[in-house]
Motif scaffolding. Structure first.
Motif, PDB file in Angstrom:
ATOM      1  N   UNK A 119       0.850  -1.190   0.000  1.00 20.08           N
ATOM      2  CA  UNK A 119       0.000   0.000   0.000  1.00 20.08           C
ATOM      3  C   UNK A 119       0.884   1.238   0.000  1.00 20.08           C
ATOM      4  N   UNK A 120       0.722   2.087  -0.996  1.00 20.78           N
ATOM      5  CA  UNK A 120       1.526   3.306  -1.061  1.00 20.78           C
ATOM      6  C   UNK A 120       1.167   4.249   0.078  1.00 20.78           C
ATOM      7  N   UNK A 121       2.162   4.858   0.653  1.00 20.08           N
ATOM      8  CA  UNK A 121       1.905   5.934   1.614  1.00 20.08           C
ATOM      9  C   UNK A 121       1.238   7.091   0.869  1.00 20.08           C
ATOM     10  N   UNK A 122       0.461   7.928   1.571  1.00 26.41           N
ATOM     11  CA  UNK A 122      -0.299   8.962   0.862  1.00 26.41           C
ATOM     12  C   UNK A 122       0.562   9.964   0.107  1.00 26.41           C
ATOM     13  N   UNK A 123       1.822  10.146   0.532  1.00 26.52           N
ATOM     14  CA  UNK A 123       2.717  11.078  -0.159  1.00 26.52           C
ATOM     15  C   UNK A 123       3.748  10.355  -1.017  1.00 26.52           C
ATOM     16  N   UNK A 124       3.464   9.080  -1.372  1.00 26.98           N
ATOM     17  CA  UNK A 124       4.414   8.302  -2.156  1.00 26.98           C
ATOM     18  C   UNK A 124       3.745   7.635  -3.356  1.00 26.98           C
ATOM     19  N   UNK A 125       2.736   8.290  -3.899  1.00 25.61           N
ATOM     20  CA  UNK A 125       2.028   7.716  -5.045  1.00 25.61           C
ATOM     21  C   UNK A 125       2.934   7.626  -6.270  1.00 25.61           C
ATOM     22  N   UNK A 126       3.773   8.630  -6.471  1.00 25.74           N
ATOM     23  CA  UNK A 126       4.680   8.603  -7.621  1.00 25.74           C
ATOM     24  C   UNK A 126       5.709   7.485  -7.462  1.00 25.74           C
ATOM     25  N   UNK A 127       6.149   7.229  -6.242  1.00 25.87           N
ATOM     26  CA  UNK A 127       7.107   6.152  -6.009  1.00 25.87           C
ATOM     27  C   UNK A 127       6.514   4.802  -6.381  1.00 25.87           C
ATOM     28  N   UNK A 128       5.251   4.557  -5.997  1.00 27.59           N
ATOM     29  CA  UNK A 128       4.648   3.263  -6.307  1.00 27.59           C
ATOM     30  C   UNK A 128       4.419   3.112  -7.806  1.00 27.59           C
TER      31      UNK A 128
END
Length: 319
Positions: A119-128
């Motif tokens: 599950x992507x962290x809310x501030x790591x959408x681009x990373x996922x």
């Protein structure tokens, strides 16, 4: 037959999203996403290579993505319930899934391995999204050097919905921007989808992955295991991918040993059947460095990792 990695169109997850008004978990449906081919810029070094041919360090171009060997995308729906917490890191939080059901599969029975969701962290959408791109890029190594990835899925959260895992497993930098954008900006142009993604905090984004075994143990490691782990990175180097800066013991997991599990596949480059897998691909770079040059870099970092893991024993050398 084994479930193709592109067979699932939607996943319904329970135990992930809560309704703030009722304080109860609600089932949510996430839809498969496809990362654009140009999502991640390539690092092309245009310098003329002055080395002798037998130590050539640069290719004339960045290696192309190998053709996919998967069948046409499927329309299956997967249902699962969030279960045991497996670990977390910079970009995501990993949980096992249980009560997994697959609907709309082919007429032939399919083997579904144990699964986890990252599950992507809310501030790591681009990373996922970036990691999903690299799993696509390395499709030929899935089930061999890396885990099988069954897709990247997203949904927009409704007002009043929350993801308790974000609070239960917080990051140290919840307000920072997604720093993978700096990596891409260094080597090219940030994709507009990634810019938009970095500003969102209302999206549930997950990777659906084959469940692997435990992490590489700290302490002395047999030479056979060191050789096998080094070979994982040599496989990745054949695709022009540099991941040396992210060599960490907790990014190396044992191949699945549970029942039922899908068999490990031989490497398409060395024919080796690995006992280990490399995970976490938010930070790699696609380059025109030769496999020989990339392997040199990997080996230097791996040597340090093995030495520090052995010296530290049961202590995490990378807190």
């Amino acid at each position: 037959m084994a479930l193709p990695q592109n067979a699932i169109k939607t996943i319904t997850l329970e135990g992930v999203v809560k309704n703030n008004a009722t304080h109860e978990f609600v089932p949510v449906v996430l839809h498969r996403m496809t990362a654009p081919l140009n999502l991640v810029p390539s690092c092309y070094d245009p310098r003329p290579d002055q080395s002798p041919p037998w130590v050539k360090t640069l290719l004339e171009s960045v290696p192309e993505r190998p053709p996919s060997r998967l069948p046409p995308p499927g329309t299956s729906q997967l249902h699962g319930h969030l279960a045991r917490f497996r670990g977390d890191g910079r970009a995501g939080i990993v949980f096992e899934l249980d009560n997994v059901q697959l609907d709309g599969a082919t007429a032939d029975p399919v083997s579904v391995p144990r699964l986890v969701v990252k599950i992507a962290r809310p501030n790591r959408l681009a990373s996922l999204a970036r990691e999903a791109w690299f799993y696509d890029e390395m499709e030929c190594l899935q089930g061999s050097a890396i885990a099988r990835c069954y897709g990247w899925f997203e949904m927009q959260l409704s007002p009043g919905q929350t993801v308790p895992a974000w609070k239960a497993h917080p990051t140290e930098d919840p307000h920072w921007h997604d720093y993978v954008l700096e990596v891409d900006e260094t080597y090219g142009t940030i994709h507009p989808d990634q810019l938009a993604r970095s500003a969102r905090r209302d999206v549930l984004s997950v990777l659906l992955l084959e469940q692997l075994g435990p992490t590489m143990p700290l302490g002395p490691l047999p030479e056979s295991a060191r050789t096998d782990i080094t070979s994982l990175y040599e496989d990745i180097s054949h695709l022009g991918i540099s991941a040396a800066e992210d060599v960490r013991w907790h990014n190396i997991l044992q191949a699945p040993q549970y029942e039922p599990c899908l068999p490990s596949l031989p490497s398409p480059f060395t024919n080796r059947v690995h006992s280990w897998r490399k995970i976490n691909f938010e930070l790699p770079v696609k380059t025109n460095l030769t496999p020989w040059q990339l392997s040199l870099s990997y080996k230097a970092h791996l040597r340090t990792m093995f030495e520090e893991a052995e010296d530290e024993g049961t202590e995490d050398p990378w807190p």
